[in-house]
Write an enzyme that holds these catalytic residues in place. Sequence first.
Site, PDB file in Angstrom:
ATOM      1  CB  ALA A 171      -0.940  -0.015   1.209  1.00 56.38           C
ATOM      2  CG  HIS A 172      -1.044   4.850   1.145  1.00 56.59           C
ATOM      3  ND1 HIS A 172      -0.692   5.629   2.220  1.00 56.59           N
ATOM      4  CD2 HIS A 172      -2.166   4.187   1.497  1.00 56.59           C
ATOM      5  CE1 HIS A 172      -1.576   5.463   3.182  1.00 56.59           C
ATOM      6  NE2 HIS A 172      -2.484   4.587   2.771  1.00 56.59           N
ATOM      7  CG  ASP A 173       2.463   7.336   2.104  1.00 56.04           C
ATOM      8  OD1 ASP A 173       3.215   8.153   1.551  1.00 56.04           O
ATOM      9  OD2 ASP A 173       1.208   7.446   2.109  1.00 56.04           O
ATOM     10  CB  CYS A 174       4.959   0.469   2.123  1.00 55.68           C
ATOM     11  SG  CYS A 174       3.372  -0.069   2.772  1.00 55.68           S
ATOM     12  CG  MET A 219       1.469   5.645   6.034  1.00 57.37           C
ATOM     13  SD  MET A 219       0.738   6.835   7.134  1.00 57.37           S
ATOM     14  CE  MET A 219       0.068   7.978   5.954  1.00 57.37           C
TER      15      MET A 219
END
Length: 119
Positions: A35-38, A55
């Site tokens: 997912a986003h911002d990993c 995250m």
Amino acid sequence: MSGSVLTGFVAIDSGAEGVTIIGKDCYIMKHTYIAHDCILKNGVTISAGVTLGGMVEIGENTNIGMNAAVHQKVRIPNGCMIGMGAVITKRTELNKNCKYAGIPAKFIGYNDRYYLPKL
């Protein structure tokens, strides 16, 4: 992402608040969702079917087993091994160079590859 390998059908979302980062020499297998911002640091192995919430930060030389799921905003320390089908919740206490398995995941031992006992 230098030296990293994605084997196919891998979904990686771009950052929503920051950036999504894949470190060097990572190996990401089929049907994985990041997912986003990993942030995946260097040497991470993600087996098939793994789902990472937004995250999530994965420490260096960490291995995540098939179909494991990691709750958003969780930090997995360096050298961890997460067992197949494990669920890492936001309440899972994780320490570096340790192994975890189960639903929810629990400590099952030390990662002998990286664990150096204190003398």
